[in-house]
Design a protein around this motif. Structure first.
Motif, mmCIF file in Angstrom:
data_model
loop_
_atom_site.group_PDB
_atom_site.id
_atom_site.type_symbol
_atom_site.label_atom_id
_atom_site.label_comp_id
_atom_site.label_asym_id
_atom_site.label_seq_id
_atom_site.Cartn_x
_atom_site.Cartn_y
_atom_site.Cartn_z
ATOM 1 N N LEU A 215 0.827 -1.207 0.000
ATOM 2 C CA LEU A 215 0.000 0.000 0.000
ATOM 3 C C LEU A 215 0.860 1.256 0.000
ATOM 4 O O LEU A 215 0.653 2.164 -0.805
ATOM 5 N N VAL A 216 1.846 1.290 0.869
ATOM 6 C CA VAL A 216 2.676 2.490 0.979
ATOM 7 C C VAL A 216 3.550 2.673 -0.246
ATOM 8 O O VAL A 216 3.571 3.751 -0.847
ATOM 9 N N PHE A 217 4.273 1.640 -0.653
ATOM 10 C CA PHE A 217 5.273 1.832 -1.696
ATOM 11 C C PHE A 217 4.724 1.735 -3.113
ATOM 12 O O PHE A 217 5.179 2.445 -3.996
ATOM 13 N N VAL A 218 3.785 0.866 -3.349
ATOM 14 C CA VAL A 218 3.278 0.714 -4.712
ATOM 15 C C VAL A 218 2.257 1.797 -5.028
ATOM 16 O O VAL A 218 2.246 2.356 -6.116
ATOM 17 N N VAL A 219 1.419 2.131 -4.084
ATOM 18 C CA VAL A 219 0.361 3.096 -4.358
ATOM 19 C C VAL A 219 0.777 4.510 -3.987
ATOM 20 O O VAL A 219 0.754 5.418 -4.819
ATOM 21 N N LEU A 220 1.193 4.736 -2.755
ATOM 22 C CA LEU A 220 1.398 6.105 -2.282
ATOM 23 C C LEU A 220 2.734 6.727 -2.695
ATOM 24 O O LEU A 220 2.773 7.836 -3.212
ATOM 25 N N VAL A 221 3.833 6.013 -2.479
ATOM 26 C CA VAL A 221 5.146 6.606 -2.763
ATOM 27 C C VAL A 221 5.361 6.805 -4.259
ATOM 28 O O VAL A 221 5.895 7.826 -4.678
ATOM 29 N N THR A 222 4.930 5.860 -5.080
ATOM 30 C CA THR A 222 5.100 6.048 -6.520
ATOM 31 C C THR A 222 4.217 7.164 -7.050
ATOM 32 O O THR A 222 4.534 7.783 -8.058
ATOM 33 N N THR A 223 3.121 7.449 -6.350
ATOM 34 C CA THR A 223 2.245 8.532 -6.780
ATOM 35 C C THR A 223 2.913 9.888 -6.596
ATOM 36 O O THR A 223 2.850 10.742 -7.469
ATOM 37 N N VAL A 224 3.551 10.101 -5.462
ATOM 38 C CA VAL A 224 4.178 11.395 -5.184
ATOM 39 C C VAL A 224 5.697 11.277 -5.202
ATOM 40 O O VAL A 224 6.392 12.124 -4.652
ATOM 41 N N GLY A 225 6.232 10.249 -5.835
ATOM 42 C CA GLY A 225 7.652 9.942 -5.781
ATOM 43 C C GLY A 225 8.577 11.005 -6.323
ATOM 44 O O GLY A 225 9.659 11.211 -5.801
ATOM 45 N N SER A 226 8.168 11.711 -7.359
ATOM 46 C CA SER A 226 9.084 12.680 -7.955
ATOM 47 C C SER A 226 9.272 13.904 -7.075
ATOM 48 O O SER A 226 10.277 14.582 -7.162
ATOM 49 N N SER A 227 8.302 14.194 -6.211
ATOM 50 C CA SER A 227 8.417 15.355 -5.333
ATOM 51 C C SER A 227 8.039 14.960 -3.915
ATOM 52 O O SER A 227 7.154 15.547 -3.308
ATOM 53 N N LEU A 228 8.723 13.974 -3.381
ATOM 54 C CA LEU A 228 8.382 13.417 -2.076
ATOM 55 C C LEU A 228 8.543 14.439 -0.959
ATOM 56 O O LEU A 228 7.658 14.586 -0.112
ATOM 57 N N ALA B 19 8.623 17.799 -1.171
ATOM 58 C CA ALA B 19 7.655 18.889 -1.334
ATOM 59 C C ALA B 19 6.251 18.423 -0.964
ATOM 60 O O ALA B 19 5.486 19.161 -0.330
ATOM 61 N N SER B 20 5.917 17.199 -1.327
ATOM 62 C CA SER B 20 4.601 16.661 -0.983
ATOM 63 C C SER B 20 4.459 16.471 0.522
ATOM 64 O O SER B 20 3.407 16.752 1.091
ATOM 65 N N ALA B 21 5.509 15.987 1.169
ATOM 66 C CA ALA B 21 5.465 15.796 2.626
ATOM 67 C C ALA B 21 5.306 17.136 3.338
ATOM 68 O O ALA B 21 4.527 17.246 4.291
ATOM 69 N N ALA B 22 6.012 18.152 2.880
ATOM 70 C CA ALA B 22 5.874 19.477 3.488
ATOM 71 C C ALA B 22 4.463 20.020 3.287
ATOM 72 O O ALA B 22 3.880 20.622 4.201
ATOM 73 N N ARG B 23 3.914 19.800 2.125
ATOM 74 C CA ARG B 23 2.553 20.246 1.825
ATOM 75 C C ARG B 23 1.523 19.537 2.704
ATOM 76 O O ARG B 23 0.588 20.153 3.204
ATOM 77 N N ILE B 24 1.727 18.246 2.935
ATOM 78 C CA ILE B 24 0.804 17.473 3.770
ATOM 79 C C ILE B 24 0.935 17.863 5.235
ATOM 80 O O ILE B 24 -0.058 17.912 5.964
ATOM 81 N N ILE B 25 2.151 18.152 5.690
ATOM 82 C CA ILE B 25 2.347 18.572 7.082
ATOM 83 C C ILE B 25 1.649 19.898 7.342
ATOM 84 O O ILE B 25 1.030 20.091 8.388
ATOM 85 N N GLU B 26 1.733 20.822 6.384
ATOM 86 C CA GLU B 26 1.081 22.117 6.548
ATOM 87 C C GLU B 26 -0.436 21.995 6.505
ATOM 88 O O GLU B 26 -1.135 22.644 7.280
ATOM 89 N N GLN B 27 -0.949 21.182 5.582
ATOM 90 C CA GLN B 27 -2.389 21.002 5.420
ATOM 91 C C GLN B 27 -2.671 19.514 5.259
ATOM 92 O O GLN B 27 -2.646 18.980 4.143
ATOM 93 N N PRO B 28 -2.973 18.799 6.361
ATOM 94 C CA PRO B 28 -3.124 17.337 6.312
ATOM 95 C C PRO B 28 -4.221 16.846 5.365
ATOM 96 O O PRO B 28 -4.079 15.790 4.762
ATOM 97 N N GLY C 76 -6.418 15.643 -2.277
ATOM 98 C CA GLY C 76 -6.241 16.368 -3.531
ATOM 99 C C GLY C 76 -4.948 15.992 -4.221
ATOM 100 O O GLY C 76 -4.889 15.870 -5.446
ATOM 101 N N LEU C 77 -3.906 15.801 -3.432
ATOM 102 C CA LEU C 77 -2.610 15.405 -3.976
ATOM 103 C C LEU C 77 -2.699 14.037 -4.655
ATOM 104 O O LEU C 77 -2.207 13.855 -5.773
#
Length: 136
Positions: A95-108, A110-119, A124-125
Motif C-alpha cells: 500500500l505504501v510503496f506501490v500506491v502512495l510513494v510512486t504517486t508522489v515519488g518525484s516530489s516526495l 515537497a509533498s510531505a511538506a505540503r501534507i504537514i502544513e495542510q493534512p 487532492g494530492l
C-alpha cells in the motif's frame, strides 16, 4: 528492524520510479529521444511497463527479507505466526510503496511538506497524481 526496512526502501522506490521514466531518459540520451519520436505507441507501452516491472522485481525480494527479519529479531513460536506477520507487513508495504510513494515519488519532500502544513490536502494530492502513476 522493520521500520528501518521502510526507511531503507523509500529512497530506492523513489529512485526506481524516477529512473524508469522515459521522459527523463529522453532528456539525457538523444537515442532514446529519437526512439520516442519514431515509435510513440511502443514508447507509451514501455512507459507503462518499465516502472511496474522494475518495482515488481525489486519488491519480489521483500517477503524473503521480511521473513529473515521475523526469524532473527522476533520471538515467534510457530512458522504460521511468521506467515501471518508477513501478510500484514507485506500488505502495508504494498500500500505504501506501490500506491502512495510512486504517486508522489518525484516530489516526495515537497509533498510531505505540503501534507504537514495542510493534512487534508493529501486527498487532492492523490487525486492529482494517481492517474499518471497508476491504473487504479
Amino acid at each position: 528492524c522493520v521500520v528501518a526496512l521502510y526507511f531503507g526502501f523509500v529512497p530506492i522506490v523513489v529512485g526506481i520510479s524516477s529512473v524508469t521514466s522515459l521522459q527523463e531518459w529522453s532528456k539525457r540520451s538523444p537515442a532514446v529521444k529519437h526512439f520516442l519520436e519514431d515509435w510513440p505507441t511502443v514508447a507509451t507501452a514501455m512507459e507503462g511497463m518499465l516502472a511496474s516491472l522494475a518495482l515488481t522485481l525489486f519488491l519480489s525480494f521483500l517477503p524473503t527479507t521480511l521473513m529473515f527479519i521475523f526469524d532473527k529479531f522476533f520471538l515467534l513460536r510457530a512458522d504460521a505466526w511468521a506467515q501471518t506477520k508477513l501478510q500484514v507487513w507485506y500488505f502495508w508495504f504494498q500500500l505504501v510503496f506501490v500506491v502512495l510513494v510512486t504517486t508522489v515519488g518525484s516530489s516526495l519532500i515537497a509533498s510531505a511538506a505540503r501534507i504537514i502544513e495542510q493534512p487534508f490536502e493529501i486527498f487532492g494530492l492523490l487525486a492529482d497524481y494517481m492517474p499518471s502513476a497508476s491504473h487504479f
